[in-house]
Enzyme design. Structure first.
Site, PDB file in Angstrom:
ATOM      1  N   CYS A  84       0.832  -1.207   0.000  1.00 39.88           N
ATOM      2  CA  CYS A  84       0.000   0.000   0.000  1.00 39.88           C
ATOM      3  C   CYS A  84       0.871   1.263   0.000  1.00 39.88           C
ATOM      4  O   CYS A  84       1.552   1.539  -0.975  1.00 39.88           O
ATOM      5  CB  CYS A  84      -0.988  -0.052   1.159  1.00 39.88           C
ATOM      6  SG  CYS A  84      -2.300   1.155   0.988  1.00 39.88           S
ATOM      7  N   HIS A 189      -3.882  -5.150  -0.585  1.00 37.67           N
ATOM      8  CA  HIS A 189      -3.530  -5.720   0.724  1.00 37.67           C
ATOM      9  C   HIS A 189      -3.628  -7.243   0.669  1.00 37.67           C
ATOM     10  O   HIS A 189      -4.718  -7.783   0.852  1.00 37.67           O
ATOM     11  CB  HIS A 189      -4.478  -5.186   1.800  1.00 37.67           C
ATOM     12  CG  HIS A 189      -4.216  -3.758   2.126  1.00 37.67           C
ATOM     13  ND1 HIS A 189      -3.393  -3.367   3.142  1.00 37.67           N
ATOM     14  CD2 HIS A 189      -4.641  -2.630   1.520  1.00 37.67           C
ATOM     15  CE1 HIS A 189      -3.327  -2.050   3.176  1.00 37.67           C
ATOM     16  NE2 HIS A 189      -4.081  -1.577   2.200  1.00 37.67           N
ATOM     17  N   GLU A 191      -2.763  -9.219   2.860  1.00 39.66           N
ATOM     18  CA  GLU A 191      -3.134  -9.714   4.194  1.00 39.66           C
ATOM     19  C   GLU A 191      -4.608  -9.512   4.494  1.00 39.66           C
ATOM     20  O   GLU A 191      -5.108  -9.977   5.506  1.00 39.66           O
ATOM     21  CB  GLU A 191      -2.248  -9.042   5.259  1.00 39.66           C
ATOM     22  CG  GLU A 191      -2.647  -7.626   5.679  1.00 39.66           C
ATOM     23  CD  GLU A 191      -2.318  -6.531   4.663  1.00 39.66           C
ATOM     24  OE1 GLU A 191      -1.893  -6.855   3.533  1.00 39.66           O
ATOM     25  OE2 GLU A 191      -2.527  -5.351   4.987  1.00 39.66           O
ATOM     26  N   ASP A 234     -22.599  -5.174  17.004  1.00 43.58           N
ATOM     27  CA  ASP A 234     -22.837  -4.095  17.967  1.00 43.58           C
ATOM     28  C   ASP A 234     -22.405  -4.639  19.331  1.00 43.58           C
ATOM     29  O   ASP A 234     -22.917  -5.666  19.781  1.00 43.58           O
ATOM     30  CB  ASP A 234     -24.323  -3.730  18.012  1.00 43.58           C
ATOM     31  CG  ASP A 234     -24.783  -3.016  16.740  1.00 43.58           C
ATOM     32  OD1 ASP A 234     -23.926  -2.707  15.887  1.00 43.58           O
ATOM     33  OD2 ASP A 234     -25.992  -2.764  16.597  1.00 43.58           O
ATOM     34  N   ASP A 392     -26.817   7.980  11.744  1.00 42.87           N
ATOM     35  CA  ASP A 392     -27.974   7.307  12.353  1.00 42.87           C
ATOM     36  C   ASP A 392     -29.242   8.122  12.156  1.00 42.87           C
ATOM     37  O   ASP A 392     -29.695   8.803  13.078  1.00 42.87           O
ATOM     38  CB  ASP A 392     -27.721   7.120  13.859  1.00 42.87           C
ATOM     39  CG  ASP A 392     -26.505   6.257  14.135  1.00 42.87           C
ATOM     40  OD1 ASP A 392     -26.515   5.087  13.753  1.00 42.87           O
ATOM     41  OD2 ASP A 392     -25.535   6.780  14.719  1.00 42.87           O
TER      42      ASP A 392
END
Ligand code: 1PR
Length: 567
Positions: A84, A189, A191, A234, A392
């Site tokens: 990256c 990436h 990984e 959550d 939200d």
């Protein structure tokens, strides 16, 4: 590779190198950390997983003498893998907060993706490579997609073409990997490129080591969507003090029976591992009570991240409580410090909710970017692609769109079932003024989706629209929007298509649709009807329905990929 082989890792402390560490350890290699420039020169093989933004990374390399050591290491054709930013820093300069000079090993300037092609910036997600040069490290990647997350890229030119081993297309053709002799660097990436395609074997003989990060056994799974499906956990402390995964109905996480206990669906690390194995493209943790607890005091949450990142090789996002904070001893922590701790513990991206609303309100009022908001501070150091803003919104029905100063939309499906006006009874914490607002403006035709934004886990409403908030946080430097919808949350009746469409058309950063997924068609629905780049779900995973549906139905999504991607 024999077990005593070691890998030297250049980690200058700017962010999440944990996933690379875990991937290397997973293969049985030992890691030697670079402490001084000498360690670079003495390395047998060196991995440089550059993280963060270009300028701060160059500052560290220049100030510590590591940049010079790195140049001589590379000039001597010693085994090297950059990941990256570890690729970008090899170029002459970057436009990221610049121009800023780079290491100058490869001719070219690292520039920002051109959003005018209609492609969202940052480029976040899975993409295919065009391999132009033999490179052992790409052998296993030929027929599969790999995971990218970046806003800046280097472009092929006559001057650098001898370096290029693969390119990738995202509006522009950009350099996906370079190779010269023993020196390799990749923009993607490896990984993080596990997941439903099977594990990625990242053969890296010249190092010489065989980085079998992952092993693909199911070629069928190569057919997949560029849109990602994200599993969300959550997390909060329950009444017994344990950190548990919970899930609400329209943000109410308490059981209706059982003396109003917080719903406990299991342990965060175990569930994250399970959803990774089921094929989730990304995993998000939201510490939903982070607004009232100091996240750095919440050591278990940091431990959850550390442990989850040992076994989850797809991107991890964490949110909750990211803001400036003064603890009980009077010690001040900036939001950047809070985020840094999350990055160090294994997060690839952080997500800001309540604090983004405050920042957007301030910005809309003053029209001044102070550079001090959490969004600005964190994106300056870690790059826009690392900063997600979680929105939200809660529906407010209007008699007439001109009743509010916010942008409203006409519902495509007005009807009785849409009259989900929240009252104080079913939405604890929404204050009286706002409840009254809802009643007075109730009308079948119009909805100011997100006419009120809530913060602090739904406990406080703020008078700002989802549209206005999304535009403001994009300007402040957010790289991605996680768009929830309180009315749809946990209902399993589908995403709020009108809301997702409005927001994904309004901004040019990727939008993750969230809330309401109940069956696999809901995912294809949101991808075909809106410009969402990814879809996030929680309940469907917890109910263990997901492994049987969305992940195992890649063909349907593949069609969408062709439609939306080959524009
Ligand atoms: O405000 O920066 O501390 O961040 C708090 C974060 O916690 C925000 O991202 C906010 O969305 C989230 N949050 C706060 N309270 C709740 C709650 O549920 N009481 N959860 C909460 C948000 C929404 C999604 C959910 C989707 C999909 N949860 O994460 O997972 O709606 O659910 P579904 O597929 O089951 O429908 P800050």
């Amino acid at each position: 590779a024999s077990k005593d082989d070691s890998v030297t890792l250049l980690d200058y402390g700017a962010g999440n190198v944990r996933s690379v560490r875990n991937a290397i350890r997973h293969l049985g290699f030992q890691i030697k950390d670079v402490q001084t420039p000498k360690d670079i020169l003495n390395a047998r093989r060196l991995i440089f997983p550059g993280v963060g933004a270009f300028a701060p990374a160059m500052d560290v390399l220049n100030n510590t003498g590591m940049g010079e050591a790195l140049c001589s290491y590379i000039q001597n054709d010693r085994p090297f893998l950059g990941i990256c930013l570890g690729l970008q820093l090899l170029f002459e300069s970057s436009d990221e907060n610049g121009p800023v000079g780079g290491l100058g090993m490869i001719p070219g300037v690292v520039g920002r993706f051109d959003a005018s092609h209609g492609f969202r910036v940052p480029h976040i997600g899975w993409n295919a490579l065009q391999i132009t040069k033999d490179s052992e490290i790409l052998d296993d990647i030929r027929n599969r997609h790999v995971y990218f997350v970046h806003s800046y890229r280097a472009m092929p030119s006559n001057e650098n073409k001898e370096w290029i081993s693969s390119t990738c297309n995202y509006g522009d053709e950009f350099i996906a990997s370079v190779r010269r002799g023993n020196v390799h660097a990749v923009q993607f990436h490896p990984e993080k490129s596990g997941g439903k395609q099977g594990e990625l074997k990242f053969s890296f003989e010249t190092l010489p080591l065989d980085l079998e990060f992952f092993s693909p056994d199911n070629l069928e799974s190569l057919v997949y969507a560029v849109e990602s499906v994200i599993a969300c956990l959550d997390v909060r402390t329950n009444d017994e003090g344990d950190l548990v995964v919970t899930k609400g109905d329209q943000y109410d996480v308490r059981e209706h029976a059982e003396q109003s206990k917080v719903r406990n669906l299991g342990k965060p690390v175990e569930l994250a591992g399970q959803y990774y194995n089921d094929g989730a493209d990304e995993v998000s943790f939201l510490n939903i009570t982070g607004f009232r607890d100091f996240p750095l005091g919440d050591v278990p949450m940091l431990q959850v991240l550390r442990r989850a990142s040992e076994n989850v090789f797809v991107p991890l996002t964490v949110g909750g409580g990211i803001r400036d904070f003064t603890d009980s001893n009077g010690r001040y922590y900036s939001s950047l410090e809070v985020a840094s701790e999350y990055f160090r513990s294994g997060a690839d991206k952080i997500s800001i909710g309540s604090d983004a609303v405050h920042a957007a309100e301030e910005y809309l009022k003053t029209k001044v970017k102070t550079g001090k908001s959490s969004i600005e501070q964190i994106s300056r150091v870690y790059g826009n692609q690392a900063v997600v803003v979680s929105i939200d919104p809660r529906r407010v029905y209007l008699n007439d769109p001109s009743d509010v100063e916010f942008k409203s939309i006409k519902l495509t499906k007005p009807g009785k079932e849409n009259f989900l006006v929240q009252t104080e009874k079913n939405m604890p914490g929404i204050n009286a003024r706002q409840t009254e607002f809802c009643h007075n403006h109730l009308h079948p035709g119009f909805s100011a989706d997100g006419g009120l934004l809530v913060i602090n886990g739904g406990r406080e409403g703020r008078p700002i629209g989802a549209y206005e908030l999304a535009k403001a946080v994009e300007e402040l430097g957010a790289g991605e929007i996680l768009l929830n919808c309180i009315d749809c949350d946990g209902q399993g009746k589908g995403f709020d298509i009108d809301l997702v469409k409005m927001i994904s058309d309004a901004v040019s950063i990727p939008v993750i649709a969230s809330s309401g997924a109940g069956v696999s068609e809901h995912f294809s629905d949101v991808f075909s009807k809106t410009n969402a780049s990814a879809a996030l779900a929680a309940g469907i995973f917890h109910r263990k329905e997901m492994a049987d549906i969305a992940f195992d139905q890649p063909l349907e999504l593949e069609l969408l990929y062709c439609e939306t991607y080959n524009m």
